[in-house]
Design an enzyme around this catalytic site. Structure first.
Site, short mmCIF file in Angstrom:
data_model
loop_
_atom_site.label_atom_id
_atom_site.label_comp_id
_atom_site.label_asym_id
_atom_site.label_seq_id
_atom_site.Cartn_x
_atom_site.Cartn_y
_atom_site.Cartn_z
CG HIS A 1 -2.03 5.17 -2.16
ND1 HIS A 1 -2.57 6.03 -1.23
CD2 HIS A 1 -1.09 5.90 -2.83
CE1 HIS A 1 -2.00 7.23 -1.34
NE2 HIS A 1 -1.10 7.16 -2.30
CG LEU B 1 -24.25 2.63 3.31
CD1 LEU B 1 -24.34 3.52 4.54
CD2 LEU B 1 -23.02 1.72 3.43
CD1 TRP C 1 -0.07 1.98 8.46
CD2 TRP C 1 0.48 1.17 6.42
NE1 TRP C 1 -0.18 0.61 8.50
CE2 TRP C 1 0.15 0.09 7.27
CE3 TRP C 1 0.85 0.90 5.11
CZ2 TRP C 1 0.18 -1.24 6.84
CZ3 TRP C 1 0.88 -0.41 4.68
CH2 TRP C 1 0.55 -1.47 5.54
NE ARG D 1 -1.34 13.27 -2.61
CZ ARG D 1 -1.54 12.55 -1.53
NH1 ARG D 1 -1.36 11.25 -1.58
NH2 ARG D 1 -1.94 13.11 -0.40
NE ARG E 1 3.01 9.52 -1.06
CZ ARG E 1 2.38 10.08 -0.03
NH1 ARG E 1 3.03 10.36 1.08
NH2 ARG E 1 1.11 10.38 -0.11
CD1 TRP F 1 -7.17 16.86 -9.57
CD2 TRP F 1 -6.17 15.40 -10.95
NE1 TRP F 1 -8.15 16.07 -10.13
CE2 TRP F 1 -7.57 15.17 -10.99
CE3 TRP F 1 -5.35 14.60 -11.74
CZ2 TRP F 1 -8.14 14.17 -11.77
CZ3 TRP F 1 -5.92 13.60 -12.52
CH2 TRP F 1 -7.31 13.40 -12.53
CG ASP G 1 -4.44 12.06 5.60
OD1 ASP G 1 -3.84 11.76 4.55
OD2 ASP G 1 -4.11 13.03 6.31
NE ARG H 1 -6.78 14.66 7.57
CZ ARG H 1 -6.56 15.55 6.63
NH1 ARG H 1 -7.33 16.61 6.54
NH2 ARG H 1 -5.56 15.39 5.78
C1 IPE Z 1 -7.06 14.74 2.04
O1 IPE Z 1 -5.81 14.22 2.40
C2 IPE Z 1 -7.56 14.07 0.81
C3 IPE Z 1 -7.86 12.64 0.94
C4 IPE Z 1 -7.76 11.91 2.01
C5 IPE Z 1 -8.35 12.03 -0.25
P1 IPE Z 1 -4.47 14.92 1.96
O2 IPE Z 1 -3.38 14.12 2.55
O3 IPE Z 1 -4.43 15.13 0.50
O4 IPE Z 1 -4.60 16.34 2.65
P2 IPE Z 1 -3.49 17.30 3.28
O5 IPE Z 1 -2.45 17.53 2.23
O6 IPE Z 1 -2.95 16.60 4.49
O7 IPE Z 1 -4.27 18.52 3.66
C1 IPE Z 2 -4.56 9.47 1.85
O1 IPE Z 2 -3.28 9.15 2.25
C2 IPE Z 2 -4.86 9.02 0.44
C3 IPE Z 2 -4.99 10.13 -0.51
C4 IPE Z 2 -4.89 11.39 -0.25
C5 IPE Z 2 -5.23 9.76 -1.88
P1 IPE Z 2 -2.06 10.08 1.84
O2 IPE Z 2 -1.54 9.64 0.52
O3 IPE Z 2 -2.41 11.51 1.96
O4 IPE Z 2 -1.01 9.69 2.96
P2 IPE Z 2 -0.13 10.69 3.82
O5 IPE Z 2 -1.04 11.66 4.45
O6 IPE Z 2 0.81 11.35 2.86
O7 IPE Z 2 0.56 9.81 4.79
MG MG Z 3 -2.41 12.80 3.51
#
Ligand code: IPE
Ligand code: IPE
Ligand code: MG
Length: 265
Positions: free
Chosen positions: A32, A126, A20, A66, A28, A64, A15, A186
């Site tokens: 990724h 693994l 970042w 997003r 954003r 989904w 996460d 996490r």
């Molecule tokens: C959880 O992160 C899902 C992944 C890391 C793939 P999210 O950023 O989607 O979760 P919330 O919204 O903080 O709960």
């Molecule tokens: C985790 O990072 C990646 C996915 C959930 C796909 P985020 O995209 O949730 O990044 P933050 O939490 O919004 O910073």
């Molecule tokens: Mg996140």
């Protein structure tokens, strides 16, 4: 499990990609892209540390919601990772699987996933699993549905359902007893499990790392594993009695359970 052991199954909620990037004034998706680059060294290190199963949360059922463009970048990155890394994963004897609603992914992405899974299926090292379009509630609801169908067809009886059988209906069924998560990490300082492996991580040790995923280094993984090794997992039982020295000659050993008057309670 003994204190000091290496966790068998490590699951990571990767996460903080978006934050970042935003902290750096970038979109954003930049997070990724950088985050995707952290997967390779983490997989290598997990293998080197002797971890048997590594499950990475890449996309949740909730993700989904997003923007479409962000989702499209995530699929491109997943595809690119698999195409680029398949050879190295194979050389390292790593098995690969995806858990989640793969049927919601595009046919071309599914094809790459299927090819990679098949190619690495004979490996014995693994177990690398990507959780993609994964949600634990969805997984459990699906398991209930599959079991109900088996009962309706006469293959199972309702009274047969128990914790072991339940595991056969989960997406992690093929992992057998490795499905149980020992250490759940996490990143990004968030302290929640966001619908990840709710059944499998029922007794996992939780570890929250402040670094966002694009900054997650091999050293962070080692720190988490060392922290895990210092923990005592009791699974609801009482701590193992420590080896005590013999009582001095002429004195009686202490009774195991001191006589406490229950009236005091
Ligand atoms: C959880 O992160 C899902 C992944 C890391 C793939 P999210 O950023 O989607 O979760 P919330 O919204 O903080 O709960
Ligand atoms: C985790 O990072 C990646 C996915 C959930 C796909 P985020 O995209 O949730 O990044 P933050 O939490 O919004 O910073
Ligand atoms: Mg996140």
């Amino acid at each position: 499990m003994a204190v000091g052991a290496v966790p068998r199954h490590v699951a990571i909620i990767m996460d903080g990609n978006g934050r970042w990037a935003q902290q750096k004034g970038r979109p954003r998706v930049f997070g990724h892209i950088r985050g995707c680059g952290r997967v390779k060294p983490v997989v290598r290190e997990a293998d080197r540390l002797g971890i048997k199963a590594l499950t990475l949360y890449a996309f949740s059922t909730e993700n989904w919601s997003r923007p479409e463009q962000e989702i499209a970048v995530l699929w491109r990155l997943l595809k690119k990772y698999l195409v680029r890394e398949a050879d190295e994963l194979h050389r390292r004897n790593i098995r690969f699987r995806v858990i989640g609603e793969v049927e919601r992914l595009s046919p071309d992405l599914r094809e790459v996933i299927d090819k990679t899974t098949q190619r690495l299926s004979g490996n014995t090292g693994l177990q690398l699993t990507f959780a993609v379009s994964y949600g634990a509630r969805r997984e459990l609801a699906r398991a209930a549905k599959l079991f109900a169908e088996d009962v309706a067809r006469g293959r199972r009886k309702p009274e047969e359902m128990n914790e072991d059988l339940m595991e056969h209906y989960l997406w992690t069924a093929e992992m057998g007893d490795q499905a149980e998560v020992d250490l759940l990490i996490r990143t990004s300082g968030e302290m929640r499990v966001s619908n990840f492996l709710l059944w499998q991580a029922a007794y996992a040790e939780l570890y929250f790392e402040d670094a966002c995923w694009p900054d997650f280094e091999v050293a962070h993984l080692v720190r988490a594993v060392n922290d895990y090794a210092s923990r005592e997992r009791r699974f609801g039982s009482v701590p193992e009695p420590k080896a005590t020295s013999k009582p001095p000659v002429g004195q009686n050993a202490q009774p195991l359970l001191p006589s406490i008057s229950l009236e005091l309670c």
